[in-house]
Enzyme design. Structure first.
Site, PDB file in Angstrom:
ATOM      1  N   ASN A   1      32.492  69.717  -7.834  1.00  0.00           N
ATOM      2  CA  ASN A   1      31.176  69.127  -8.107  1.00  0.00           C
ATOM      3  C   ASN A   1      30.829  69.429  -9.558  1.00  0.00           C
ATOM      4  O   ASN A   1      30.939  70.568  -9.985  1.00  0.00           O
ATOM      5  CB  ASN A   1      30.105  69.767  -7.223  1.00  0.00           C
ATOM      6  N   GLU A   2      30.430  68.462 -10.298  1.00  0.00           N
ATOM      7  CA  GLU A   2      29.994  68.676 -11.688  1.00  0.00           C
ATOM      8  C   GLU A   2      30.915  69.623 -12.449  1.00  0.00           C
ATOM      9  O   GLU A   2      30.443  70.491 -13.186  1.00  0.00           O
ATOM     10  CB  GLU A   2      28.552  69.176 -11.727  1.00  0.00           C
TER      11      GLU A   2
ATOM     12  N   CYS B   1      25.807  72.155  -6.601  1.00  0.00           N
ATOM     13  CA  CYS B   1      26.302  73.399  -7.214  1.00  0.00           C
ATOM     14  C   CYS B   1      26.633  74.464  -6.181  1.00  0.00           C
ATOM     15  O   CYS B   1      27.342  75.426  -6.490  1.00  0.00           O
ATOM     16  CB  CYS B   1      25.273  73.951  -8.177  1.00  0.00           C
TER      17      CYS B   1
ATOM     18  N   GLU C   1      22.029  69.280   0.229  1.00  0.00           N
ATOM     19  CA  GLU C   1      22.426  70.583  -0.312  1.00  0.00           C
ATOM     20  C   GLU C   1      21.432  71.624   0.185  1.00  0.00           C
ATOM     21  O   GLU C   1      20.243  71.330   0.366  1.00  0.00           O
ATOM     22  CB  GLU C   1      22.417  70.541  -1.846  1.00  0.00           C
TER      23      GLU C   1
HETATM   24  O1  AHR Z   1      20.671  68.314  -7.166  1.00  0.00           O
HETATM   25  C1  AHR Z   1      20.499  69.561  -7.752  1.00  0.00           C
HETATM   26  C2  AHR Z   1      21.698  69.966  -8.574  1.00  0.00           C
HETATM   27  O2  AHR Z   1      21.856  69.100  -9.645  1.00  0.00           O
HETATM   28  C3  AHR Z   1      23.024  69.898  -7.870  1.00  0.00           C
HETATM   29  O3  AHR Z   1      23.283  71.030  -7.139  1.00  0.00           O
HETATM   30  C4  AHR Z   1      23.981  69.785  -9.003  1.00  0.00           C
HETATM   31  O4  AHR Z   1      25.152  69.119  -8.639  1.00  0.00           O
HETATM   32  C5  AHR Z   1      23.193  69.078 -10.078  1.00  0.00           C
HETATM   33  O5  AHR Z   1      23.260  69.761 -11.277  1.00  0.00           O
END
Ligand code: AHR
Length: 659
Positions: free
Chosen positions: A377-378, A246, A48
């Site tokens: 994601n999440e 995120c 990321e």
């Molecule tokens: O890994 C850091 C963050 O943790 C990621 O962006 C998210 O998916 C999770 O909350």
């Protein structure tokens, strides 16, 4: 992502696990009772653009704000020289003709000589410069009449020039042109900066001012930082998840990651603010933007380079639910779904297809062999489920064998998780993405988490995990041996359950020591160096020894998951013809052990032992001592029918025996 700190500190209870450590432990490994296949994707990496992961990280561009598109157009730049008059340096905006890269810098010169007008760029927390290495400078410029001469210089902390050259620019009338020049650095500096002095008379417009080192990964011009990518390649990861995290969701929908805006000529890739820029008041990073110099084409290429299956994660019509929580209404979801369908065509489509044709035009006619994708994601709640169903229906209708990764939210338990998990299992989700940022105790006590999961339904992707030495998102979190050991113990449980768990990745991957927002992280870098944490070496040991068939390993007929602080798993590697046993001793005492291999008539004379250990649970690797905790290999001799060895205090041991 943003979570409430734990209210109570749970003391480490490792020491109490060591009762009975004096007795010899009899491990039985049933080589003749294969249990499950280990997927080639089992151990992978999660990338990321957080902690200066891409810009200022693996993307080797040294100039910050090269196209003057940051919110403050001269952020990262200083104007140099004198005397200057008002209006000599101006930011122009041509958004009506170039909405992706609207701004450029206009400089008006009055018969200036070298030293009277110039610019300085500070880089991403400085620029890492290496003596003897070639640096490639380029810019886009336009000027009605010539000539101008640019003098470019790398400058160290003491204001000494450590590399320079010059470049003469001719008239271009109204056209933008690109010019480049290369030069060699005469010294090394961790935090150099970069000057451009402009000599001449009249107007010059400048954009896409760029400086790359020659030694990028695979020597690709405009490429990636080789030392960082090498650390990934060395892990031989089964997959690479990108672009997050995120960052996929964005603070709001406008700030979400849109892959189509990240391919093609870099000057046409529209920059956006990085969502980690101002996420944490305690770690503000106002100069963090996504230039998308690294985009989806480059990520696919990276996956191919390091032999990892690509796993892109796409926005599902929901912005980060910790931030704006904006939703795309269901009747406006089509463009999001279309992005997913088009991505599959971009990655795999025939070169006659429109997206396949584009991939070929970018230099990769062959398919990227994309087999899976994450939807969201999440994300959580019924809003996620209803959007996911729309994506799933559309993607499966066109690509029935394509696998989809579905989010189970932010936490591995609780109401949100239970709701989503129920929905996803009943939808027969292909792969469920579980995340756990938890204390080491959680990892030790969850080594059996998947022992009772159903065997014939969805597969699990442990998509983000890292043991936290402090509460989640605390800036005090450290990558110490305790966190690594806890992850190793947990990972034996993942390996034992490889028929359920098909993929796992630690998160986040990279952090710049002067520009991070989130800790702990697998690999730490400064402008010149990078090192793997103990957690990195745990990941690497599991990945390099993943084998292909799980076999049972027991003590007293029970799986080894915490008795006397021991954890174990075992696999067969059909290629190397080895039995590979992983044993974690989480106690502070040496544990004498004997390992019997059932199903092997005669053991070889020796076995290879790779041991990762430290007597000090809070010790760490560092730039000064990057090799403090790294695996040490030895050969031990085998006498008789069992392998006798002592599991060192606080250790992960990987034992390899030829069959
Ligand atoms: O890994 C850091 C963050 O943790 C990621 O962006 C998210 O998916 C999770 O909350």
């Amino acid at each position: 992502m943003k979570r409430l700190p734990f209210i109570f500190f749970i003391p480490i209870v490792l020491f109490s696990f060591s009762a009975g450590a004096q007795n010899k432990k009899d491990f039985i490994v049933k080589v003749n009772a294969p249990k499950a296949q280990v997927q080639p994707t089992m151990w992978g990496v999660f990338f990321e653009d957080i902690n200066l992961g891409a810009d200022g990280g693996i993307y080797a561009e040294l100039i910050k704000n090269r196209s003057f598109e940051f919110t403050k157009p001269l952020m990262g730049w200083k104007i140099l020289g004198k005397p200057l008059t008002e209006g000599d340096f101006t930011i122009m905006n041509r958004s009506n003709i170039n909405s992706n890269n609207p701004r450029f810098l206009r400089v008006l010169l009055h018969n200036n000589i070298k030293g009277s007008a110039g610019l300085n760029n500070e880089g991403f927390r400085g620029m890492g410069i290496k003596k003897g290495l070639r640096y490639d400078f380029s810019l886009m410029y336009r000027q009605p009449v010539g000539n101008k001469k640019l003098y470019i210089e790398l400058v160290n902390n003491n204001n000494e020039i450590i590399g320079s050259t010059s470049l003469t620019l001719g008239a271009t009338a109204d056209e933008w042109k690109k010019q480049s020049v290369s030069f060699t650095a005469t010294d090394t500096a961790l935090k150099a900066t970069f000057n451009i002095w402009i000599e001449g008379d009249g107007l010059i417009d400048m954009d896409m001012v760029s400086l790359f080192p020659e030694d990028t990964w695979k020597k690709r011009p405009g490429g990636m930082r080789a030392d960082m990518i090498q650390l990934l390649a060395d892990m031989k990861p089964g997959f690479i998840r990108f672009p997050g995290g995120c960052i996929v969701e964005g603070f709001d929908l406008k700030g979400r990651y849109q892959w189509k805006k990240t391919i093609g000529p870099i000057e046409e890739r529209q920059l956006i603010i990085n969502r980690w820029n101002n996420e944490f008041a305690h770690r503000p990073t106002p100069d963090y933007f996504q230039t998308f110099g690294l985009g989806f084409f480059e990520y696919f290429q990276l996956a191919e380079d390091i032999g990892a299956a690509p796993l892109p994660i796409l926005n599902c019509g929901m912005a980060c639910q910790f931030n704006s929580a904006e939703l795309a209404s269901l009747d406006e979801l089509d463009p999001y779904v279309q992005d997913a369908l088009d991505l599959i065509e971009f990655a795999n489509g025939d070169t006659a297809s429109s997206w396949g044709k584009l991939r070929a035009a970018l230099g990769h006619p062959a398919s990227f062999n994309l087999k899976m994708m994450g939807v969201g994601n999440e994300n959580w709640g019924p809003q996620y489920v209803e959007r996911l169903k729309i994506f799933t229906k559309a993607i499966k209708a066109k690509y029935p064998d394509f696998k989809l990764v579905n989010s189970s939210g932010t936490d591995p338990n609780g109401e949100r998780f239970d709701y989503l998990n129920g929905e996803l299992w009943s939808m027969k989700a292909d792969i469920i993405d579980e995340h756990y940022y938890r204390k080491p105790e959680w990892f030790f006590s969850n080594a059996k988490r998947y022992d009772d999961y159903p065997r014939n339904g969805s597969k699990i992707f442990c998509g983000e995990y890292a043991a936290q030495s402090d509460y989640t998102v605390s800036p005090n979190n450290k990558n110490c041996w305790l966190t690594a050991l806890a992850e190793a113990a947990f990972m034996t449980g993942l390996e034992r359950n490889a028929d359920v768990v098909s993929m796992a990745s630690y998160a986040p991957l990279f952090a710049h020591v002067d520009g991070w927002q989130w800790t702990p992280d697998l690999i730490w870098v400064n402008n010149l160096q990078s090192y793997g944490t103990p957690d990195y070496y745990v990941q690497k040991l599991f990945s390099l020894n993943k084998g292909n068939t799980v076999i049972p390993v027991t003590i007293n007929n029970d799986v080894v998951a915490g008795q006397d602080s021991l954890y174990a798993s075992a696999v067969i590697d059909a290629h190397t013809k080895e039995v590979i046993i992983k044993i974690v001793n989480a106690s502070g005492k040496e544990q004498a052990s004997s390992i019997s291999l059932e199903g092997i008539k005669k053991l070889p004379a020796t076995a290879i032992l790779a041991v990762l250990k430290s007597d000090e649970l809070y010790s760490m690797n560092s730039f000064d001592n990057p090799q403090k905790i790294v695996p040490q290999e030895t050969l031990i001799s085998i006498k008789g029918k069992a392998i006798n060895f002592s599991a060192a205090p606080y250790s992960l041991t990987v034992i390899k025996v030829k069959m």
